[in-house]
Design an enzyme around this catalytic site. Structure first.
Site, mmCIF file in Angstrom:
data_model
loop_
_atom_site.group_PDB
_atom_site.id
_atom_site.type_symbol
_atom_site.label_atom_id
_atom_site.label_comp_id
_atom_site.label_asym_id
_atom_site.label_seq_id
_atom_site.Cartn_x
_atom_site.Cartn_y
_atom_site.Cartn_z
ATOM 1 N N GLU A 38 0.848 -1.207 0.000
ATOM 2 C CA GLU A 38 0.000 0.000 0.000
ATOM 3 C C GLU A 38 0.879 1.252 0.000
ATOM 4 O O GLU A 38 0.634 2.205 -0.752
ATOM 5 C CB GLU A 38 -0.921 0.020 1.236
ATOM 6 C CG GLU A 38 -1.763 1.291 1.302
ATOM 7 C CD GLU A 38 -2.452 1.499 2.650
ATOM 8 O OE1 GLU A 38 -2.929 0.513 3.241
ATOM 9 O OE2 GLU A 38 -2.506 2.654 3.096
ATOM 10 N N THR A 51 -2.974 3.802 5.652
ATOM 11 C CA THR A 51 -4.325 3.816 6.235
ATOM 12 C C THR A 51 -4.422 3.099 7.585
ATOM 13 O O THR A 51 -5.321 3.382 8.367
ATOM 14 C CB THR A 51 -5.335 3.171 5.268
ATOM 15 O OG1 THR A 51 -4.858 1.876 4.908
ATOM 16 C CG2 THR A 51 -5.544 4.010 4.032
ATOM 17 N N ASN A 57 -3.114 -7.882 9.672
ATOM 18 C CA ASN A 57 -4.062 -7.350 10.663
ATOM 19 C C ASN A 57 -4.649 -8.469 11.519
ATOM 20 O O ASN A 57 -4.927 -8.279 12.695
ATOM 21 C CB ASN A 57 -5.120 -6.459 10.003
ATOM 22 C CG ASN A 57 -6.208 -7.227 9.303
ATOM 23 O OD1 ASN A 57 -7.151 -7.678 9.936
ATOM 24 N ND2 ASN A 57 -6.094 -7.399 7.999
HETATM 25 S S1 SF4 Z 1 -8.655 -1.310 6.261
HETATM 26 FE FE1 SF4 Z 1 -9.623 0.639 5.671
HETATM 27 S S2 SF4 Z 1 -8.293 1.432 4.037
HETATM 28 FE FE2 SF4 Z 1 -7.809 -0.731 4.250
HETATM 29 S S3 SF4 Z 1 -9.118 -1.750 2.760
HETATM 30 FE FE3 SF4 Z 1 -10.219 -1.762 4.722
HETATM 31 S S4 SF4 Z 1 -11.533 0.071 4.637
HETATM 32 FE FE4 SF4 Z 1 -9.953 0.314 3.062
#
Ligand code: SF4
Length: 283
Positions: free
Chosen positions: A125, A161, A219
């Protein structure tokens, strides 16, 4: 045994949108490819492959006339341009929040700002966001990195993000301390923070936690780590088949959460599997 599912377990907005676009493209039936895995869920990638959607590493691997899907965390500007030049049908599933960060970098750069991106330099990203800068661009992982940057009179700041607001705030403070002008866009998306806060609360209120998501999903790994720090009886699984009933011996309440790239069908299968366990019959 009571099973409690976190309110925001599973797909975030951007991943849900990207996955829907990929399944729609698969149903149209032309040769379809994704630039890298569409999301960090081996099961979703496999299901799409079974429908003829193939992950490739490079635009040059795609047959002329084929369709290419851009993943949710975006790609470098040059890769997108290469796809257009090759006359491929482009389905841009870049999350709108990531797109915003890319656009801010392009605009700031055109207006003469040197760019500072707060994030992880090796994350795709961030590499995508960086590629939209026309001039000088630096990735910093902390405010300490700012001290090592060359002299700049106009600094434009954006963030990956998934960064925390505190982290962005520290970097901005360090930029301002250098003097000159700083323009900042808060490009943080709160999907990650919301899932982490919920996981913390849930782990503190149950006897056992199950975290669902790809072993390659950063994540999900972080969610599992947060829960594990609070509750040693935390288990990370990708699918229901990995559930071991021994984990639930003497357990009254089980908390379940899932990373932002975990589809609902896998969450449902895991919950069904746990609910079917009779804890009193575990030997
Ligand atoms: S975590 Fe936030 S920025 Fe990343 S794909 Fe999901 S909604 Fe989009």
């Amino acid at each position: 045994m009571q099973v409690i599912l976190a309110k925001h377990a599973g797909f975030c907005f951007g991943v849900k949108r990207a996955t829907q676009l990929a399944f729609q493209a698969a149903n149209i039936g032309s040769e379809t490819y994704t630039l890298g895995p569409i999301i960090h869920s081996p099961q979703v990638v496999q299901r799409l492959e079974e429908m003829g959607v193939i992950p490739v590493d490079n635009v040059s691997e795609v047959e002329t006339g084929g369709t290419i899907i851009i993943r949710s965390h975006g790609v470098a500007a040059e890769e997108l341009e290469a796809a257009v030049r090759a006359n491929l049908e482009v389905v841009d599933a870049t999350c709108p929040f990531v797109k915003k960060a890319q656009e801010h970098v392009a605009t700031l750069s055109k207006e003469g700002y040197d760019i500072v991106v707060v994030g992880d330099a090796v994350h795709p990203e961030v590499q995508g966001i960086v590629s939209y800068a026309a001039g000088r661009v630096y990735v910093v992982s902390s405010h300490k990195d700012v001290e090592r940057l060359p002299r700049m009179s106009k600094i434009g700041v954006v963030a990956q993000t998934t960064q925390s607001f505190e982290h962005l705030h520290e970097v901005v403070a360090a930029c301002l301390a250098r003097g000159g002008e700083a323009r900042v866009y808060n490009t943080i998306c709160d999907a990650t923070a919301v899932r982490q806060e919920e996981a913390k609360k849930l782990a503190g209120a149950v006897d056992c936690m199950v975290v669902i998501g790809g072993f390659n999903s950063a994540n999900t790994m972080r969610l599992a780590q947060i829960c594990l720090e609070l509750l040693p009886r935390t288990h990370h699984v990708e699918t229901a088949s990995q559930i071991d009933e021994q984990w639930f011996k003497g357990v009254k309440k089980v908390g379940v959460t899932a990373g932002a790239s975990t589809p609902k069908w896998i969450i449902d299968e895991v919950i069904d599997r746990i609910s079917a366990i009779d804890k009193d019959k575990i030997s």
